[in-house]
Design a protein around this motif. Structure first.
Motif, PDB file in Angstrom:
ATOM      1  N   PRO A 174       0.832  -1.200   0.105  1.00  0.00           N
ATOM      2  CA  PRO A 174       0.042  -0.093  -0.004  1.00  0.00           C
ATOM      3  C   PRO A 174       0.859   1.302   0.087  1.00  0.00           C
ATOM      4  CG  PRO A 174      -0.932  -1.455   1.642  1.00  0.00           C
ATOM      5  CD  PRO A 174       0.619  -2.237   0.940  1.00  0.00           C
ATOM      6  N   LYS A 175       0.206   2.296  -0.613  1.00  0.00           N
ATOM      7  CA  LYS A 175       0.707   3.628  -0.708  1.00  0.00           C
ATOM      8  C   LYS A 175       0.808   4.360   0.744  1.00  0.00           C
ATOM      9  CE  LYS A 175       2.118   2.374  -4.816  1.00  0.00           C
ATOM     10  NZ  LYS A 175       3.458   1.849  -4.842  1.00  0.00           N
ATOM     11  N   GLN A 176      -0.084   3.830   1.649  1.00  0.00           N
ATOM     12  CA  GLN A 176      -0.231   4.750   2.753  1.00  0.00           C
ATOM     13  C   GLN A 176      -0.061   3.580   4.019  1.00  0.00           C
ATOM     14  OE1 GLN A 176      -3.763   6.501   2.591  1.00  0.00           O
ATOM     15  NE2 GLN A 176      -4.966   4.476   2.724  1.00  0.00           N
ATOM     16  N   ASP A 177       0.215   4.072   5.049  1.00  0.00           N
ATOM     17  CA  ASP A 177       0.150   3.394   6.295  1.00  0.00           C
ATOM     18  C   ASP A 177      -1.025   2.346   6.581  1.00  0.00           C
ATOM     19  OD1 ASP A 177       2.513   4.776   6.671  1.00  0.00           O
ATOM     20  OD2 ASP A 177       1.939   5.868   8.561  1.00  0.00           O
ATOM     21  N   GLU A 178      -0.876   0.953   6.924  1.00  0.00           N
ATOM     22  CA  GLU A 178      -1.795   0.174   6.943  1.00  0.00           C
ATOM     23  C   GLU A 178      -1.369  -0.831   7.734  1.00  0.00           C
ATOM     24  OE1 GLU A 178      -5.127  -1.755   4.051  1.00  0.00           O
ATOM     25  OE2 GLU A 178      -3.738  -0.105   3.064  1.00  0.00           O
ATOM     26  N   VAL A 179      -2.176  -1.704   8.335  1.00  0.00           N
ATOM     27  CA  VAL A 179      -1.969  -3.096   9.371  1.00  0.00           C
ATOM     28  C   VAL A 179      -1.860  -4.149   8.304  1.00  0.00           C
ATOM     29  CG1 VAL A 179      -3.062  -4.426  11.026  1.00  0.00           C
ATOM     30  CG2 VAL A 179      -3.375  -2.133  11.112  1.00  0.00           C
ATOM     31  N   MET A 180      -0.875  -4.859   8.461  1.00  0.00           N
ATOM     32  CA  MET A 180      -0.435  -6.107   7.892  1.00  0.00           C
ATOM     33  C   MET A 180      -0.626  -7.171   8.657  1.00  0.00           C
ATOM     34  SD  MET A 180       0.411  -4.784   4.617  1.00  0.00           S
ATOM     35  CE  MET A 180       1.532  -6.002   4.224  1.00  0.00           C
ATOM     36  N   THR A 181      -0.777  -8.276   8.111  1.00  0.00           N
ATOM     37  CA  THR A 181      -1.226  -9.519   8.814  1.00  0.00           C
ATOM     38  C   THR A 181       0.143 -10.470   8.569  1.00  0.00           C
ATOM     39  OG1 THR A 181      -3.689  -9.372   9.069  1.00  0.00           O
ATOM     40  CG2 THR A 181      -2.670 -11.718   9.386  1.00  0.00           C
ATOM     41  N   LEU A 182       0.836 -11.057   9.557  1.00  0.00           N
ATOM     42  CA  LEU A 182       1.960 -12.201   9.290  1.00  0.00           C
ATOM     43  C   LEU A 182       1.308 -13.299   9.758  1.00  0.00           C
ATOM     44  CD1 LEU A 182       4.722 -10.212  10.838  1.00  0.00           C
ATOM     45  CD2 LEU A 182       3.985  -9.920   8.388  1.00  0.00           C
ATOM     46  N   VAL A 183       1.468 -14.400   8.812  1.00  0.00           N
ATOM     47  CA  VAL A 183       1.022 -15.798   9.033  1.00  0.00           C
ATOM     48  C   VAL A 183       2.219 -16.806   9.022  1.00  0.00           C
ATOM     49  CG1 VAL A 183      -0.626 -17.629   8.325  1.00  0.00           C
ATOM     50  CG2 VAL A 183      -1.130 -15.092   7.767  1.00  0.00           C
ATOM     51  N   ASP A 184       2.540 -17.232  10.230  1.00  0.00           N
ATOM     52  CA  ASP A 184       3.543 -18.188  10.309  1.00  0.00           C
ATOM     53  C   ASP A 184       3.241 -19.742   9.801  1.00  0.00           C
ATOM     54  OD1 ASP A 184       2.043 -19.763  12.381  1.00  0.00           O
ATOM     55  OD2 ASP A 184       3.307 -18.937  13.750  1.00  0.00           O
ATOM     56  N   GLU A 185       4.197 -20.493   9.718  1.00  0.00           N
ATOM     57  CA  GLU A 185       4.285 -21.740   9.093  1.00  0.00           C
ATOM     58  C   GLU A 185       2.795 -22.724   9.907  1.00  0.00           C
ATOM     59  OE1 GLU A 185       8.490 -22.907   7.864  1.00  0.00           O
ATOM     60  OE2 GLU A 185       8.147 -21.919   9.679  1.00  0.00           O
ATOM     61  N   ASP A 186       2.582 -22.312  10.922  1.00  0.00           N
ATOM     62  CA  ASP A 186       1.558 -23.072  11.778  1.00  0.00           C
ATOM     63  C   ASP A 186       0.134 -22.290  11.461  1.00  0.00           C
ATOM     64  OD1 ASP A 186       3.462 -24.764  12.815  1.00  0.00           O
ATOM     65  OD2 ASP A 186       3.822 -23.677  14.569  1.00  0.00           O
ATOM     66  N   GLY A 187       0.111 -21.404  10.765  1.00  0.00           N
ATOM     67  CA  GLY A 187      -0.949 -20.783  10.614  1.00  0.00           C
ATOM     68  C   GLY A 187      -1.477 -19.585  11.582  1.00  0.00           C
ATOM     69  N   SER A 201      -0.248 -12.528  13.135  1.00  0.00           N
ATOM     70  CA  SER A 201       0.058 -11.463  13.972  1.00  0.00           C
ATOM     71  C   SER A 201      -0.023 -10.190  13.429  1.00  0.00           C
ATOM     72  CB  SER A 201       1.497 -11.686  14.446  1.00  0.00           C
ATOM     73  OG  SER A 201       1.685 -13.038  14.948  1.00  0.00           O
ATOM     74  N   SER A 202      -0.698  -9.251  14.013  1.00  0.00           N
ATOM     75  CA  SER A 202      -0.887  -8.015  13.150  1.00  0.00           C
ATOM     76  C   SER A 202       0.190  -7.149  13.489  1.00  0.00           C
ATOM     77  CB  SER A 202      -2.084  -7.213  13.781  1.00  0.00           C
ATOM     78  OG  SER A 202      -3.287  -8.084  13.205  1.00  0.00           O
ATOM     79  N   THR A 203       0.991  -6.264  12.478  1.00  0.00           N
ATOM     80  CA  THR A 203       1.716  -5.333  12.482  1.00  0.00           C
ATOM     81  C   THR A 203       1.562  -4.135  11.606  1.00  0.00           C
ATOM     82  OG1 THR A 203       4.425  -5.146  12.433  1.00  0.00           O
ATOM     83  CG2 THR A 203       3.271  -6.400  10.548  1.00  0.00           C
ATOM     84  N   THR A 204       2.146  -3.092  11.979  1.00  0.00           N
ATOM     85  CA  THR A 204       1.794  -1.971  11.110  1.00  0.00           C
ATOM     86  C   THR A 204       2.661  -1.641   9.921  1.00  0.00           C
ATOM     87  OG1 THR A 204       0.787  -0.784  13.009  1.00  0.00           O
ATOM     88  CG2 THR A 204       1.310   0.692  11.225  1.00  0.00           C
ATOM     89  N   PHE A 205       2.476  -1.355   8.859  1.00  0.00           N
ATOM     90  CA  PHE A 205       3.492  -1.157   7.756  1.00  0.00           C
ATOM     91  C   PHE A 205       3.493   0.557   7.606  1.00  0.00           C
ATOM     92  CE2 PHE A 205       3.543  -0.043   3.205  1.00  0.00           C
ATOM     93  CZ  PHE A 205       5.109  -0.385   3.036  1.00  0.00           C
ATOM     94  N   GLY A 249       8.626  -0.073   6.050  1.00  0.00           N
ATOM     95  CA  GLY A 249       8.969  -1.021   7.174  1.00  0.00           C
ATOM     96  C   GLY A 249       8.098  -1.257   7.859  1.00  0.00           C
ATOM     97  N   LEU A 250       8.223  -2.461   8.845  1.00  0.00           N
ATOM     98  CA  LEU A 250       7.161  -2.935   9.856  1.00  0.00           C
ATOM     99  C   LEU A 250       7.616  -2.271  11.108  1.00  0.00           C
ATOM    100  CD1 LEU A 250       6.659  -6.577   8.578  1.00  0.00           C
ATOM    101  CD2 LEU A 250       5.401  -4.563   7.961  1.00  0.00           C
ATOM    102  N   SER A 251       6.496  -1.834  11.732  1.00  0.00           N
ATOM    103  CA  SER A 251       6.847  -1.211  13.128  1.00  0.00           C
ATOM    104  C   SER A 251       6.044  -1.835  14.531  1.00  0.00           C
ATOM    105  CB  SER A 251       6.670   0.354  13.137  1.00  0.00           C
ATOM    106  OG  SER A 251       6.753   1.010  14.454  1.00  0.00           O
ATOM    107  N   ALA A 252       4.951  -1.253  14.508  1.00  0.00           N
ATOM    108  CA  ALA A 252       4.076  -1.648  15.845  1.00  0.00           C
ATOM    109  C   ALA A 252       3.657  -3.206  15.353  1.00  0.00           C
ATOM    110  CB  ALA A 252       2.952  -0.805  16.212  1.00  0.00           C
ATOM    111  N   GLY A 253       3.910  -4.172  16.279  1.00  0.00           N
ATOM    112  CA  GLY A 253       3.304  -5.451  16.314  1.00  0.00           C
ATOM    113  C   GLY A 253       4.547  -6.543  15.663  1.00  0.00           C
TER     114      GLY A 253
END
Length: 235
Positions: A161-174, A177-181, A187-191
């Protein structure tokens, strides 16, 4: 003749005025007052320079309350305080974050880092994913202290995205986790901090980020040799 008469008249008038003035001064006793004042006057004395003060330092007993006067004085010493523990900041696993203790940092060797990266590149090719994908090798700033993860700039410009947005990280177990792009900083910050601690990421680990949709990354973790997480998995 006329001039001499005028001069004589002027001289007589002047003497007469002087005589009258003298009599007035005697009547007022001004002459004696002037002489007495002249005799009694003395030169102005200059103040003598003051002596410099001498400051003396002494150790004195400090008065203490009668309740504690017979007790030993307290002894103070410096101690290190975990700010996260004081503020109640816990990791997603439920324990207090110990990643702030920089003295316990473990740095991966160049050989171990290169080996983890080669494994990640091999896995990336085996995935044969149709989605945008990139590999990121972990540094200490990613997994301890700052907990900031910068992403490849060209990847962000083309796919994120061209603006700040919440991203979801999915590990190998499914697990998600939420983090802020942060678009401006790419880069990824909060979360991200919680994700790094929960998955016990270490310096030298290689992570594969697969953008499965606009705001979701599938994350694969390749452990660097000798990392604590790898030992636990082997056990």
């Amino acid at each position: 003749m006329v001039a001499k008469m005028v001069a004589s008249s002027y001289e007589d008038s002047r003497r007469k005025r002087m005589e009258e003035n003298r009599k007035r001064m005697e009547a007022l006793n001004l002459t004696q007052l002037s002489q007495s004042l002249h005799k009694s006057s003395s030169p102005i004395s200059k103040p003598s320079p003051s002596k410099s003060r001498t400051v003396k330092k002494e150790l004195v007993a400090v008065r203490r309350s009668g309740r504690v006067a017979n007790q030993p004085a307290p002894v103070y010493k410096e101690v290190l305080i975990d700010c996260d523990m004081m503020s109640g900041n816990r990791s997603s696993r439920g324990g207090y974050n110990m990643y702030r203790d920089y003295s316990k940092r473990v740095y991966a060797s160049d050989e171990a880092r290169a080996e983890a990266l080669n494994k990640a590149e091999k896995l990336q090719s085996e995935l044969n994913s149709p989605h945008p994908i990139f590999i990121k090798t972990m540094l200490q700033s990613h997994v301890t202290g700052g907990f900031w993860l910068g992403l490849p700039v060209h990847f962000c410009k083309q796919n994120l995205p061209k603006q700040d947005e919440v991203m979801t990280l999915v590990d190998e177990d499914g697990d998600e986790s939420s983090t802020t792009f942060l678009a401006y900083k790419t880069g990824l910050s909060a979360g991200w901090r919680g994700f790094a601690i929960a998955h016990k990421l270490a310096d030298g680990d290689a992570l594969i980020f697969e953008l499965v949709n606009r705001t979701t990354f599938k994350v694969y973790i390749i452990r660097v040799n000798g990392s604590p997480s790898e030992d636990e998995e082997l056990e």
